[in-house]
Scaffold this motif. Structure first.
Motif, PDB file in Angstrom:
ATOM      1  N   ILE A 152      66.190 100.195 108.399  1.00  0.00           N
ATOM      2  CA  ILE A 152      66.513 101.266 107.023  1.00  0.00           C
ATOM      3  C   ILE A 152      67.733 101.095 106.575  1.00  0.00           C
ATOM      4  O   ILE A 152      68.076 100.910 105.384  1.00  0.00           O
ATOM      5  CB  ILE A 152      65.876 102.443 107.542  1.00  0.00           C
ATOM      6  CG1 ILE A 152      64.680 102.695 107.906  1.00  0.00           C
ATOM      7  CG2 ILE A 152      66.534 103.399 106.146  1.00  0.00           C
ATOM      8  CD1 ILE A 152      63.589 102.262 106.954  1.00  0.00           C
ATOM      9  N   ARG A 172      58.752 107.076 100.810  1.00  0.00           N
ATOM     10  CA  ARG A 172      58.998 107.510 102.381  1.00  0.00           C
ATOM     11  C   ARG A 172      60.059 106.727 103.135  1.00  0.00           C
ATOM     12  O   ARG A 172      60.339 105.531 102.478  1.00  0.00           O
ATOM     13  CB  ARG A 172      57.861 107.459 103.307  1.00  0.00           C
ATOM     14  CG  ARG A 172      56.989 106.118 103.069  1.00  0.00           C
ATOM     15  CD  ARG A 172      55.767 106.121 103.988  1.00  0.00           C
ATOM     16  NE  ARG A 172      54.721 107.284 103.769  1.00  0.00           N
ATOM     17  CZ  ARG A 172      53.896 107.406 102.848  1.00  0.00           C
ATOM     18  NH1 ARG A 172      53.512 106.538 102.129  1.00  0.00           N
ATOM     19  NH2 ARG A 172      53.203 108.492 102.916  1.00  0.00           N
ATOM     20  N   SER A 173      61.006 107.179 103.986  1.00  0.00           N
ATOM     21  CA  SER A 173      62.008 106.352 104.747  1.00  0.00           C
ATOM     22  C   SER A 173      61.477 105.871 105.918  1.00  0.00           C
ATOM     23  O   SER A 173      61.894 106.563 106.879  1.00  0.00           O
ATOM     24  CB  SER A 173      63.134 107.234 104.902  1.00  0.00           C
ATOM     25  OG  SER A 173      63.732 107.454 103.380  1.00  0.00           O
ATOM     26  N   THR A 174      60.447 105.437 106.213  1.00  0.00           N
ATOM     27  CA  THR A 174      59.911 104.820 107.390  1.00  0.00           C
ATOM     28  C   THR A 174      59.917 103.076 107.279  1.00  0.00           C
ATOM     29  O   THR A 174      60.379 102.810 106.201  1.00  0.00           O
ATOM     30  CB  THR A 174      58.580 105.276 107.623  1.00  0.00           C
ATOM     31  OG1 THR A 174      57.676 104.668 106.561  1.00  0.00           O
ATOM     32  CG2 THR A 174      58.211 106.914 107.531  1.00  0.00           C
ATOM     33  N   GLN A 207      57.020 101.221 103.507  1.00  0.00           N
ATOM     34  CA  GLN A 207      57.420 101.649 102.440  1.00  0.00           C
ATOM     35  C   GLN A 207      56.472 101.273 101.291  1.00  0.00           C
ATOM     36  O   GLN A 207      56.410 100.069 101.108  1.00  0.00           O
ATOM     37  CB  GLN A 207      58.782 101.858 102.136  1.00  0.00           C
ATOM     38  CG  GLN A 207      59.794 102.362 103.073  1.00  0.00           C
ATOM     39  CD  GLN A 207      61.172 102.156 102.904  1.00  0.00           C
ATOM     40  OE1 GLN A 207      61.537 101.932 101.708  1.00  0.00           O
ATOM     41  NE2 GLN A 207      62.214 102.562 103.761  1.00  0.00           N
TER      42      GLN A 207
END
Length: 131
Positions: free
Chosen positions: A18, A97-99, A102
């Motif tokens: 990320i 989302r921040s996974t 995405q």
């Protein structure tokens, strides 16, 4: 002339680290309300993933991608999300989302065959370019 309906689609991206912001397209989601269709196509290029992050867990990423496909298909393993209406499932899958997995932005188009459109988008946006 074949009738065409509006469809929406989004690319599923793998962002293994990320903090680096680098991504790899690994699937597409296609939704067509008029045709009562929600589908997905997946392809994780392990070599490209390793190029972005040699420590990435490809098996775990494959499982996360498959979980999105299970929601699309209303597979019982998808739990409550898989029991929602098609539109609700698509919106849930395309929510930011921040996974590691995405969704990209949602785009629209016209199609007479959403299942064939999913195949076309996979070839265009995810599979390696043949040259």
């Amino acid at each position: 002339m074949t009738s065409r309906d509006v469809f929406e689609y989004a690319v599923l991206r793998v962002v293994p680290r990320i903090e680096r912001g680098e991504s790899l397209n690994a699937g597409v989601l296609v939704y067509c309300r008029q045709r009562d269709y929600l589908g997905s196509r997946l392809h994780l290029d392990a070599a490209r993933l390793r190029a972005l992050d040699p420590t990435a867990d490809a098996a775990a990423i494959e499982q996360a991608l498959q979980a999105a496909a299970d929601v699309c298909a209303a597979d019982p393993v998808a739990g409550a999300a898989g029991r929602e209406a098609l539109g609700s499932r698509f919106r849930w899958l395309t929510a930011p989302r921040s996974t590691v997995i995405q969704p990209g932005p949602v785009h629209t188009g016209l199609t007479a065959a959403p299942d064939a459109e999913a195949d076309r988008l996979l070839r265009l946006l995810v599979l390696p370019i043949e040259g």
